[in-house]
Design a protein around this motif. Sequence first.
Motif, PDB file in Angstrom:
ATOM      1  N   PRO A  14     -29.530 -80.833  22.696  1.00 55.62           N
ATOM      2  CA  PRO A  14     -28.206 -81.399  22.332  1.00 55.62           C
ATOM      3  C   PRO A  14     -27.078 -82.441  23.211  1.00 55.62           C
ATOM      4  N   LEU A  15     -27.253 -82.221  24.499  1.00 56.46           N
ATOM      5  CA  LEU A  15     -26.791 -82.775  25.474  1.00 56.46           C
ATOM      6  C   LEU A  15     -27.622 -84.040  26.024  1.00 56.46           C
ATOM      7  N   PRO A  16     -27.379 -85.303  25.747  1.00 55.07           N
ATOM      8  CA  PRO A  16     -28.283 -86.153  26.396  1.00 55.07           C
ATOM      9  C   PRO A  16     -28.113 -86.206  27.899  1.00 55.07           C
ATOM     10  N   SER A  17     -29.156 -86.418  28.945  1.00 53.59           N
ATOM     11  CA  SER A  17     -28.893 -86.360  30.250  1.00 53.59           C
ATOM     12  C   SER A  17     -28.053 -87.925  30.755  1.00 53.59           C
ATOM     13  N   PRO A 206     -27.757 -73.890  14.464  1.00 55.68           N
ATOM     14  CA  PRO A 206     -27.017 -75.108  14.097  1.00 55.68           C
ATOM     15  C   PRO A 206     -26.669 -76.228  15.076  1.00 55.68           C
ATOM     16  N   LEU A 207     -26.625 -75.382  16.552  1.00 51.64           N
ATOM     17  CA  LEU A 207     -26.162 -76.432  17.703  1.00 51.64           C
ATOM     18  C   LEU A 207     -27.390 -76.862  18.461  1.00 51.64           C
ATOM     19  N   GLY A 208     -28.563 -76.616  17.905  1.00 54.36           N
ATOM     20  CA  GLY A 208     -29.950 -77.037  18.402  1.00 54.36           C
ATOM     21  C   GLY A 208     -30.185 -76.151  19.786  1.00 54.36           C
ATOM     22  N   MET A 278     -17.130 -76.008  22.533  1.00 52.83           N
ATOM     23  CA  MET A 278     -15.732 -75.752  22.629  1.00 52.83           C
ATOM     24  C   MET A 278     -14.717 -76.709  22.870  1.00 52.83           C
ATOM     25  N   LEU A 279     -15.063 -77.409  24.044  1.00 47.17           N
ATOM     26  CA  LEU A 279     -14.347 -78.431  24.658  1.00 47.17           C
ATOM     27  C   LEU A 279     -14.002 -79.477  23.831  1.00 47.17           C
ATOM     28  N   ALA A 280     -15.132 -79.775  22.673  1.00 47.42           N
ATOM     29  CA  ALA A 280     -14.966 -80.912  21.839  1.00 47.42           C
ATOM     30  C   ALA A 280     -14.416 -80.595  20.474  1.00 47.42           C
ATOM     31  N   GLY A 281     -13.555 -79.446  20.385  1.00 49.34           N
ATOM     32  CA  GLY A 281     -12.767 -79.002  19.224  1.00 49.34           C
ATOM     33  C   GLY A 281     -14.087 -78.226  17.980  1.00 49.34           C
ATOM     34  N   GLY A 282     -15.078 -77.895  18.652  1.00 51.95           N
ATOM     35  CA  GLY A 282     -15.947 -77.129  17.645  1.00 51.95           C
ATOM     36  C   GLY A 282     -17.141 -78.025  17.250  1.00 51.95           C
ATOM     37  N   GLU A 283     -17.479 -79.134  17.824  1.00 48.95           N
ATOM     38  CA  GLU A 283     -18.685 -79.818  17.583  1.00 48.95           C
ATOM     39  C   GLU A 283     -19.607 -80.184  18.534  1.00 48.95           C
ATOM     40  N   ASN A 285     -22.875 -82.784  19.310  1.00 48.07           N
ATOM     41  CA  ASN A 285     -23.987 -83.548  18.886  1.00 48.07           C
ATOM     42  C   ASN A 285     -23.911 -83.997  17.428  1.00 48.07           C
ATOM     43  N   GLY A 286     -22.692 -83.965  16.809  1.00 42.96           N
ATOM     44  CA  GLY A 286     -22.647 -84.467  15.328  1.00 42.96           C
ATOM     45  C   GLY A 286     -22.415 -83.152  14.619  1.00 42.96           C
TER      46      GLY A 286
END
Length: 392
Positions: A14-17, A206-208, A278-283, A285-286
């Motif tokens: 879920p995190l692109p390089s 859910p988070l991949g 957590m840093l992105a407010g709970g989201e 990769n969409g």
Amino acid sequence: MDTVTNIARAASFPLPSSDLESLGFRKGQIDRLIALIERHVAENRYPGCQIALARHGKLALYKSFGNAVTEPKPRAAADDTLWLLYSNTKVVTAVTLWALAERGLFSFSDRIADHVPAFAKHAKGNITVLQTITHQGGFPNAVVGKDAWADHKRLREVVCDFPLEWTPGSKVHYHGLSAHWTLGVLIEAVTGKDFRDVIRETVAEPLGLGRELFVGLPEAEFGRAADMHETVPGDKGPNGEGMRRDGDANTAEWRKGGAPGGAGYGTARAMAALYQMMLAGGELNGTRILSPRTLQYAIRNHTGDRVDEFMGMPMHRGLGPHLRGTTANIRGLGAFANPGVFGHGGVGTSYCWGDPESGVSFAYVTNNRVPDPWHSKRLDLVANFVHSAILP
């Protein structure tokens, strides 16, 4: 694992390089961090290590060092190696609880006994969920034996029979495993399902991260797990200390049991991704699993500057992670960290954290349990290399 499979897995993560410079890191400081870890491995401080560094939803660095397994034949650490997270697991369990509370299944102000009535035994009836997760419950030394790790009816009985050691709320004192065994029982009470399944279905999948983050490691994944080691004072090694495979932490029972306060397994990049969520407010990769308001409530200092009697310093406990705060000393997050940095560690091995000010998350995991003072000193050095690498 073959190259094609590794490439496919990296592409689906879920995190692109990206790269250090593009994401605003001073490469020289990260080079110093890498050299430090390589020196640790060469000095036999730990067989292997893995680090991951992310920012603004992208992976800046993911690197493995040394060996995941030492006996009977050494096996190099690889991208898909799963590391024992020890108490970093507490944050994974906490995220699950935040999501369940958001769904209205319980409130953190509820008493545990509101949902698990038998927990009221031994004067524990008024202990709240918040007191439990912030290490104020009053039963830090309670033990769950091996007979209850897989038998969850027995687990509930053991947890409900925990003796109370001091008045709940009167102290902050780290509960190594006991509080989160209790929270595991709570998860089962409010969902009617095995807490390990709930964590997987609520957070990891859910988070991949379903193939990279486990609480309760399936036997089919044992081949990817790094062996845990422990320091042996007096053996040959740096400063007279060597290491050996840990007789308990590598058992099938421990791996599958999934102690919710200390037996998770994962990759460093999975933990960096969890903190990015957590840093992105709970989201991530969409995919949203939490609201920003829930995170604001959970990741704030609920214990002030009260000293954690086990740690010997204020730990600024949130509902899972702890925060840096402004006290002189803090465990694991680095002296250079701004007050809002939050995270958690794993006994003698690891630390993972997130920085709301910069959007940076970092995970550092190793496979030898090293005692203090060396452990805490190296954690501060590791974290400070990363903090000092962050540019605006």
